[in-house]
Design an enzyme around this catalytic site. Structure first.
Site, PDB file in Angstrom:
ATOM      1  N   ASP A  27      -7.221  -4.892   6.434  1.00  0.00           N
ATOM      2  CA  ASP A  27      -8.391  -5.728   5.863  1.00  0.00           C
ATOM      3  C   ASP A  27      -8.043  -5.648   4.303  1.00  0.00           C
ATOM      4  O   ASP A  27      -8.252  -6.798   3.587  1.00  0.00           O
ATOM      5  CB  ASP A  27      -9.797  -5.322   6.289  1.00  0.00           C
TER       6      ASP A  27
ATOM      7  N   GLU B 240      -5.320  -8.053   3.067  1.00  0.00           N
ATOM      8  CA  GLU B 240      -5.940  -9.464   2.969  1.00  0.00           C
ATOM      9  C   GLU B 240      -6.810  -9.394   1.776  1.00  0.00           C
ATOM     10  O   GLU B 240      -6.676 -10.775   1.005  1.00  0.00           O
ATOM     11  CB  GLU B 240      -6.667  -9.748   4.325  1.00  0.00           C
TER      12      GLU B 240
ATOM     13  N   ASP C 288      -7.182 -13.754   4.256  1.00  0.00           N
ATOM     14  CA  ASP C 288      -6.705 -14.072   5.441  1.00  0.00           C
ATOM     15  C   ASP C 288      -6.220 -15.588   5.561  1.00  0.00           C
ATOM     16  O   ASP C 288      -5.049 -15.782   6.241  1.00  0.00           O
ATOM     17  CB  ASP C 288      -7.799 -13.998   6.587  1.00  0.00           C
TER      18      ASP C 288
ATOM     19  N   GLU D 202     -11.144 -10.438   1.622  1.00  0.00           N
ATOM     20  CA  GLU D 202     -10.667 -10.277   2.777  1.00  0.00           C
ATOM     21  C   GLU D 202     -10.537 -11.701   3.516  1.00  0.00           C
ATOM     22  O   GLU D 202      -9.515 -11.972   4.039  1.00  0.00           O
ATOM     23  CB  GLU D 202     -11.359  -9.314   3.802  1.00  0.00           C
TER      24      GLU D 202
END
Length: 225
Positions: free
Chosen positions: A114, A117, A45, A41
């Protein structure tokens, strides 16, 4: 049944993992145990912000930094990612701990966002940046096409602050009133106070930042703005 579920998800994503363990890890929430998708994650991101930022930079050559930042924020915020996850039907594939399963974690925006990502991070590790860019451009095609510089609407906190500054009034005060829930599923209640209103406004959300925005929006509504 499990492999069929993953097969269908990969068809929707437009990417088939060479190692299915990478996909399973990306779908595994921290509530399930120590082996989870948090590191993926984090990586995803960063890649998401870069690729979408790059796409916006090319799409709007005349845009200023602030406009690009607001557009990117709109494209990568949790709400948008959760919508993407629902379009891909991530919920049915998530690997959750027993508590999250019982509390409906497969529907929670923060978990869905999440996971998007984490999937991006997993694709990057397996196939590199070009493959990530290709997938993200495909996933975001309609959203990017619909954007214009007129859609760079400032968020409620910014609008409230600028309004008060224009009146030469003190800036808003944001205070956490309460925090409920387990560590992985907290709800923040935030109060927003301004000098021109005798009564404060409160809002609740899964992050402090989002709760502050919602509280600011409630204040703006009371001000008729």
């Amino acid at each position: 049944m499990e492999s069929l579920k993953y097969h269908r998800l990969q068809q929707r994503l437009g990417y088939t993992f060479v190692d299915q363990k990478n996909l399973q890890l990306a779908l595994t929430h921290r509530s399930h145990g120590a082996t989870n998708n948090e590191r993926l994650e984090f990586l995803g991101d960063s890649i998401l912000n870069f690729v979408i930022g790059e796409a916006l930079f090319k799409k709007f050559p005349e845009a200023k930094e602030g406009q690009l930042s607001r557009l990117r924020s709109q494209m990568v915020k949790g709400e948008t990612l959760a919508h993407l996850a629902r379009e891909f039907a991530f919920g049915e594939c998530l690997v959750l701990g027993e508590g999250e399963m019982k509390s409906g974690g497969h529907r929670r925006d923060s978990i869905l966002a999440d996971t998007v990502e984490a999937i991006i991070g997993a694709i990057y590790l397996e196939a590199g940046l070009d493959s990530c860019r290709d997938r993200l451009h495909s996933w975001y095609a309609e959203r990017l096409a619909a954007l214009s510089l007129e859609t760079t609407v400032k968020d409620a906190k910014t609008r409230l602050q600028e309004h008060l500054q224009s009146l030469q009034k003190p800036l808003p005060e944001y205070n956490i009133v309460d925090v409920n829930g387990e560590a992985h599923a907290q709800l923040f209640t935030v109060e927003c106070k301004i000098a021109t209103l005798s009564q404060s406004a409160t809002a609740q959300a899964s992050s402090r930042r989002e709760a502050e925005k919602q509280a600011a929006a409630a204040v703006l509504a009371r001000l008729g703005l």
